[in-house]
Motif scaffolding. Structure first.
Motif, PDB file in Angstrom:
ATOM      1  N   TYR A 215     -11.860 -11.641  18.081  1.00 35.63           N
ATOM      2  CA  TYR A 215     -12.819 -10.754  17.424  1.00 35.63           C
ATOM      3  C   TYR A 215     -12.952  -9.423  18.146  1.00 35.63           C
ATOM      4  CZ  TYR A 215     -14.198 -13.961  13.782  1.00 35.63           C
ATOM      5  OH  TYR A 215     -14.180 -14.747  12.661  1.00 35.63           O
ATOM      6  N   ASN A 216     -12.713  -9.412  19.438  1.00 32.98           N
ATOM      7  CA  ASN A 216     -12.758  -8.145  20.174  1.00 32.98           C
ATOM      8  C   ASN A 216     -11.617  -7.205  19.803  1.00 32.98           C
ATOM      9  OD1 ASN A 216     -15.120  -8.624  21.536  1.00 32.98           O
ATOM     10  ND2 ASN A 216     -14.147  -9.245  23.451  1.00 32.98           N
ATOM     11  N   ARG A 217     -10.605  -7.701  19.103  1.00 31.79           N
ATOM     12  CA  ARG A 217      -9.512  -6.837  18.641  1.00 31.79           C
ATOM     13  C   ARG A 217      -9.920  -5.963  17.461  1.00 31.79           C
ATOM     14  NH1 ARG A 217      -3.803 -10.057  18.768  1.00 31.79           N
ATOM     15  NH2 ARG A 217      -3.240  -8.104  17.718  1.00 31.79           N
ATOM     16  N   ILE A 218     -10.955  -6.391  16.750  1.00 32.42           N
ATOM     17  CA  ILE A 218     -11.280  -5.730  15.479  1.00 32.42           C
ATOM     18  C   ILE A 218     -11.650  -4.255  15.658  1.00 32.42           C
ATOM     19  CG2 ILE A 218     -12.996  -5.711  13.616  1.00 32.42           C
ATOM     20  CD1 ILE A 218     -12.789  -8.765  13.577  1.00 32.42           C
ATOM     21  N   PRO A 219     -12.494  -3.875  16.623  1.00 34.31           N
ATOM     22  CA  PRO A 219     -12.805  -2.440  16.764  1.00 34.31           C
ATOM     23  C   PRO A 219     -11.575  -1.569  17.015  1.00 34.31           C
ATOM     24  CG  PRO A 219     -14.403  -3.761  17.964  1.00 34.31           C
ATOM     25  CD  PRO A 219     -13.316  -4.693  17.535  1.00 34.31           C
ATOM     26  N   ASP A 220     -10.597  -2.075  17.750  1.00 36.61           N
ATOM     27  CA  ASP A 220      -9.381  -1.297  17.995  1.00 36.61           C
ATOM     28  C   ASP A 220      -8.581  -1.108  16.711  1.00 36.61           C
ATOM     29  OD1 ASP A 220      -9.967  -1.074  20.690  1.00 36.61           O
ATOM     30  OD2 ASP A 220      -8.815  -2.859  21.238  1.00 36.61           O
ATOM     31  N   LEU A 228     -10.074   1.305   7.426  1.00 37.11           N
ATOM     32  CA  LEU A 228     -11.516   1.367   7.199  1.00 37.11           C
ATOM     33  C   LEU A 228     -12.235   0.165   7.804  1.00 37.11           C
ATOM     34  CD1 LEU A 228     -14.021   2.591   5.754  1.00 37.11           C
ATOM     35  CD2 LEU A 228     -13.374   1.227   3.749  1.00 37.11           C
ATOM     36  N   ASP A 229     -11.680  -1.034   7.621  1.00 39.28           N
ATOM     37  CA  ASP A 229     -12.363  -2.249   8.051  1.00 39.28           C
ATOM     38  C   ASP A 229     -11.324  -3.333   8.323  1.00 39.28           C
ATOM     39  OD1 ASP A 229     -15.304  -3.602   7.975  1.00 39.28           O
ATOM     40  OD2 ASP A 229     -13.813  -5.050   7.286  1.00 39.28           O
ATOM     41  N   ALA A 230     -11.644  -4.185   9.280  1.00 40.43           N
ATOM     42  CA  ALA A 230     -10.819  -5.371   9.551  1.00 40.43           C
ATOM     43  C   ALA A 230     -11.738  -6.567   9.675  1.00 40.43           C
ATOM     44  CB  ALA A 230     -10.002  -5.185  10.825  1.00 40.43           C
ATOM     45  N   ALA A 231     -11.322  -7.704   9.129  1.00 42.32           N
ATOM     46  CA  ALA A 231     -12.185  -8.882   9.126  1.00 42.32           C
ATOM     47  C   ALA A 231     -11.345 -10.141   9.285  1.00 42.32           C
ATOM     48  CB  ALA A 231     -12.995  -8.955   7.830  1.00 42.32           C
ATOM     49  N   PHE A 232     -11.921 -11.102   9.997  1.00 42.57           N
ATOM     50  CA  PHE A 232     -11.278 -12.391  10.257  1.00 42.57           C
ATOM     51  C   PHE A 232     -12.261 -13.484   9.885  1.00 42.57           C
ATOM     52  CE2 PHE A 232     -10.468 -15.390  14.131  1.00 42.57           C
ATOM     53  CZ  PHE A 232      -9.940 -16.370  13.298  1.00 42.57           C
ATOM     54  N   TRP A 233     -11.879 -14.287   8.885  1.00 40.40           N
ATOM     55  CA  TRP A 233     -12.683 -15.428   8.459  1.00 40.40           C
ATOM     56  C   TRP A 233     -12.117 -16.695   9.092  1.00 40.40           C
ATOM     57  CZ3 TRP A 233     -11.870 -11.171   5.631  1.00 40.40           C
ATOM     58  CH2 TRP A 233     -12.940 -10.615   4.931  1.00 40.40           C
ATOM     59  N   LEU A 257       0.153   0.620   7.297  1.00 49.81           N
ATOM     60  CA  LEU A 257      -0.560   0.308   8.529  1.00 49.81           C
ATOM     61  C   LEU A 257      -1.470  -0.905   8.346  1.00 49.81           C
ATOM     62  CD1 LEU A 257      -1.268   1.065  11.446  1.00 49.81           C
ATOM     63  CD2 LEU A 257      -3.046   2.588  10.519  1.00 49.81           C
ATOM     64  N   ALA A 258      -2.186  -0.966   7.224  1.00 48.20           N
ATOM     65  CA  ALA A 258      -3.061  -2.110   6.973  1.00 48.20           C
ATOM     66  C   ALA A 258      -2.249  -3.400   6.947  1.00 48.20           C
ATOM     67  CB  ALA A 258      -3.813  -1.927   5.659  1.00 48.20           C
ATOM     68  N   GLY A 259      -1.093  -3.360   6.314  1.00 46.19           N
ATOM     69  CA  GLY A 259      -0.256  -4.540   6.241  1.00 46.19           C
ATOM     70  C   GLY A 259       0.260  -4.989   7.597  1.00 46.19           C
ATOM     71  N   SER A 260       0.713  -4.040   8.414  1.00 44.67           N
ATOM     72  CA  SER A 260       1.244  -4.407   9.730  1.00 44.67           C
ATOM     73  C   SER A 260       0.150  -4.954  10.638  1.00 44.67           C
ATOM     74  CB  SER A 260       1.938  -3.207  10.377  1.00 44.67           C
ATOM     75  OG  SER A 260       1.002  -2.164  10.668  1.00 44.67           O
ATOM     76  N   GLN A 261      -1.045  -4.364  10.571  1.00 53.16           N
ATOM     77  CA  GLN A 261      -2.145  -4.837  11.401  1.00 53.16           C
ATOM     78  C   GLN A 261      -2.616  -6.216  10.969  1.00 53.16           C
ATOM     79  OE1 GLN A 261      -3.471  -3.378  14.240  1.00 53.16           O
ATOM     80  NE2 GLN A 261      -1.643  -2.104  14.007  1.00 53.16           N
ATOM     81  N   ALA A 262      -2.677  -6.451   9.663  1.00 54.17           N
ATOM     82  CA  ALA A 262      -3.091  -7.772   9.180  1.00 54.17           C
ATOM     83  C   ALA A 262      -2.078  -8.831   9.605  1.00 54.17           C
ATOM     84  CB  ALA A 262      -3.237  -7.754   7.662  1.00 54.17           C
ATOM     85  N   HIS A 263      -0.790  -8.490   9.550  1.00 50.84           N
ATOM     86  CA  HIS A 263       0.244  -9.445   9.949  1.00 50.84           C
ATOM     87  C   HIS A 263       0.146  -9.767  11.438  1.00 50.84           C
ATOM     88  CE1 HIS A 263       4.312 -10.672  11.299  1.00 50.84           C
ATOM     89  NE2 HIS A 263       4.260 -11.394  10.185  1.00 50.84           N
TER      90      HIS A 263
END
Length: 505
Positions: A215-220, A228-233, A257-263
């Protein structure tokens, strides 16, 4: 730009399909109009966000976790929300305040059904921003129905209101947009991916690794230009539906970028799957009691034991009697010199009998096991009425019955016990008790601070921490930990934005 019109709606409950409890109208606090607007302090008139839009509160239903929702109750709330949205629109935006782990009798993926009904009511141009619990489940259909989606980043959920405010902030930012921006251009991309991991919440507390670092990765991630936003359920483990698994959504204008970060984020979660451990040492109830009772007379108090299988804040029925029966059967606990508190069981008949007897009166009652009778039904409780407390806004009338050293808290209605005041209001001093047994999983902040020592008992119930003995039949397989040797999954995210064709990242 004129102030946008933004509706507020939602239904929030965490419900176990393994609990026989059914959540009806009595379970829900339903708010409309000004009462609903006042639920959100950050939307108060005179505040920045409160004055940033014309807020139109529609309907919000909120329930303590429990069993699946009665279908007619759900459909009534859903249909009223949809009908009023259609009648009171058009809207520029909608704030959808949900939990994400609602189960409805006879239905699968209730949140997707709700979001789909909302989308049909407001039309394609309205931006929908959803706020969720991290113990929710994000199916493809739910993701498709909304434009923005985020969730808590702390377990215990000390950031619940911050998350709702973030969902509103993101919505307002998109609606403000550059001058002249078309509605379609305001929509960000979602990079959505599910991870075939299903874990109990008590293995995923953000107080501990690996959840803390994940969860500490999310702000980065959010700090990257174009995100805009990243979330982990983490997901909800006590429902037996295909949507139940972990998920990641990264939202932004830069789809690549969103796709690479989510992966990358999903891959990190998968790699850490075996590292998730219970938030406290665990054992059977007997093992936990043996350890608590073996301490010397000068040991610090209280020793707290989580009666985790019937945790009402995870979806347990709240009347499983098994643990109370085990406490009453322990020879060491027949000694009134000790103080052992058990919180709690709801049983209105037992409460009524104690009220008739009065404080100091003797009672011999059958308690609990009427809704969820496994692995035993009601247990016999003979003892003295220690206290009677009326007017609890959640529990109704509450009685404490003392039998030997066991002080059993019996409530008229279901209630979780998370605060020190929950005990002191009943004339009990939990700090001075030798043992406090509470129906909970990981300890909420006040109990965590209070505990001199703590064990998590793997007890039976609708939210049994041992997932393998519950009998999931409808989750997607293979799934960890049900299939511990499964091959690595394909974690390529799906990129989606309303009006564009979905594709793999």
């Amino acid at each position: 730009m004129a102030r946008p019109r933004i509706a507020i709606a939602g239904i929030a409950i965490e419900s176990s399909t393994f609990s026989p409890h059914i959540s009806g109208w009595e379970a829900f606090a339903v708010r409309r109009g000004r009462e609903l607007r006042e639920r959100y302090p950050f939307l108060a008139e005179g505040t920045e966000r409160g004055d940033a839009a014309e807020w139109v509160p529609i309907l919000h239903g909120l329930s303590l976790p429990g069993g699946a929702v009665d279908a007619a109750v759900y459909e009534s709330m859903r249909d009223e929300i949809a009908q009023r949205l259609a009648a009171e629109g058009p809207f520029d935006g909608l704030f959808l305040d949900i939990h994400g782990a609602m189960s409805v009798v006879g239905r699968q993926d209730a949140e997707a059904d709700l979001a789909g009904s909302v989308r049909a009511a407001v039309g394609e141009d309205t931006l929908i921003s959803a706020s969720m619990d991290l113990h929710g489940n994000v199916s493809a259909d739910l993701s498709r129905a909304v434009d923005l989606i985020t969730c808590y980043r702390m377990a215990p959920h000390e950031d619940a209101w911050n998350t709702r405010e973030r969902a509103v902030h993101n919505l307002l930012e998109r609606l403000r947009g550059p001058h002249g921006r078309a509605p379609h251009a305001r929509r960000p991309w979602q990079a959505w991916v599910q991870i075939p991991v299903l874990l109990p919440g008590e293995k995923t507390s953000t107080r501990l690794e690996p959840a803390h670092s994940l969860y500490n990765r999310i702000p980065d991630i959010e700090a990257l230009d174009g995100v805009l936003d990243a979330a982990f359920w983490i997901g909800y483990a006590w429902a037996d539906e295909p949507r139940c698994q972990a998920a990641v959504v990264v939202t932004g204008d830069d789809d690549v970028l969103a796709g690479s970060q989510a992966h990358e984020f999903a891959a990190a979660i998968w790699q850490a799957r075996r590292d998730f451990a219970f938030v406290a040492p665990t054992g059977t109830l007997a093992e936990c009691l043996d350890q608590a009772l073996s301490r010397g007379p000068d040991a610090a108090t209280p020793f707290v034991i989580s009666d985790s299988g019937d945790n009402p804040t995870a979806g347990g029925a709240g009347d499983v009697s098994w643990t109370l029966g085990e406490l009453l059967a322990r020879p060491e606990l027949r000694d009134p010199e000790r103080t052992v508190i058990h919180a709690s069981i709801f049983d209105p008949d037992a409460v009524a009998a104690a009220v008739r007897a009065g404080v100091g009166g003797a009672v011999d009652v059958q308690v609990g096991g009427r809704v969820d009778g496994r692995p035993r039904g009601p247990v016999r409780l003979s003892g003295e009425v220690f206290s009677i407390t009326e007017g609890d806004p959640v529990a109704g009338t509450v009685v404490v019955i003392r039998s030997g050293s066991v002080h059993a808290i019996i409530t008229e209605r279901r209630k979780p016990y998370h605060l020190v005041s929950d005990f002191t209001d009943l004339g009990l001093d939990p700090h001075a008790a030798d043992i406090v047994v509470v129906k909970i999983g990981y300890l909420e902040p006040e109990l965590y601070k209070m505990a001199a020592d703590w064990l998590l008992a793997l007890t039976p119930g609708g939210v049994d921490q041992d997932l393998l003995r519950l009998g999931h039949a409808h989750i997607q397989r293979p799934m960890f930990p049900f299939d511990p040797d499964m091959p690595d999954p394909d974690l390529r995210p799906v990129l989606r934005r309303r009006g564009d064709e979905e594709r793999l990242a």
